[in-house]
Design an enzyme around this catalytic site. Sequence first.
Site, PDB file in Angstrom:
ATOM      1  N   HIS A  32       0.843  -1.207   0.000  1.00 13.96           N
ATOM      2  CA  HIS A  32       0.000   0.000   0.000  1.00 13.96           C
ATOM      3  C   HIS A  32       0.878   1.257   0.000  1.00 13.96           C
ATOM      4  CE1 HIS A  32      -3.924  -2.009   0.681  1.00 13.96           C
ATOM      5  NE2 HIS A  32      -3.148  -2.950   1.166  1.00 13.96           N
ATOM      6  N   TYR A 298       4.969  -5.195   9.854  1.00 14.42           N
ATOM      7  CA  TYR A 298       4.773  -3.754   9.732  1.00 14.42           C
ATOM      8  C   TYR A 298       5.913  -2.985  10.383  1.00 14.42           C
ATOM      9  CZ  TYR A 298      -0.032  -3.941   7.922  1.00 14.42           C
ATOM     10  OH  TYR A 298      -1.143  -4.134   7.146  1.00 14.42           O
TER      11      TYR A 298
END
Length: 309
Positions: A32, A298
């Site tokens: 993303h 992440y």
Amino acid sequence: MENEKAKPELANQAVDAIEKVVGTFPGNRRAHARGNYYEGVFTPNGQAALLTDAPHLQNQAVKATIRFSNSSPNPNHTDTHSPVKGMAVKFHLPDGEETDLIAVTIPLFFAKKPEAFVEILEFVKSAKDGFPNLKELTTIAMKYPESKAGLKMIKEMRSPASYTMARYFSIHAYYFVNENGKRQAIKYQWEPDAGLSMLEKDELAKLPPDFLTGDMEERLKRGPAGFTLNIQIGKENAPTDDPTVVWPEDSQIISVGKLSITGKLDSQKEAIRFDPTNVTDGIECSEDPILNFRHSAYAVSYDRRTHNQ
């Protein structure tokens, strides 16, 4: 269950595998990569209060930071590529704390364990736009049959006509916990006030590469964009540890609040870190290995991009 958050080596392997498929883009997210930030307000309706003590799901409105994005790790991909879109929301709680809700326009994932996720990515060597070719798809499906549904859905998806005209899913299950300690499995869904609209390939070909960003700017000039936050109630035997499986369509759906997006944030704020495991009191992560692993993955992505790697 083994703590998936404690797998830093595998998290590095996962991010490395993503980079091998699509390349490395210093300073950007490893998934993303391209997106924009918006500000808004989330107003709960109190319908979740019996299920959870979460402060943003009681009766007090809270500010929110929203990021809409393309799913591709390549920040140069246009809005017509990577049909899966993302909607990340950071709720700013009354006590100064924050909690995150990350959702995408697909209701399931293509791997149910981190090791499988890494191995599947390693199969993808010659993908166009990061998607496997037929031979690679066949190999993946044979070794990981649970991946078929997710990969098929991704391949057949179309891009939404607007970020505000798509339904977004949490993919993973969570537990709501109330003041008595009772736990209820749930999944999140964002339902757009503007309705649903997907574009055909010939329609996409006529649009500019950043048409979704332009659409948001025009919409917000006319007023706030809105979403309803729904929760899907897990039945007694609903799987909470497997993101490759969707819950039955006849599961109970409860609307728990409204999100009003009021404007675009000028700064890209790429230092903002969203984390699907960043929950607050009254919410617990499920046993889903992929959900819990995303915390470590992440963190690796965040470290690399903030060090311009």
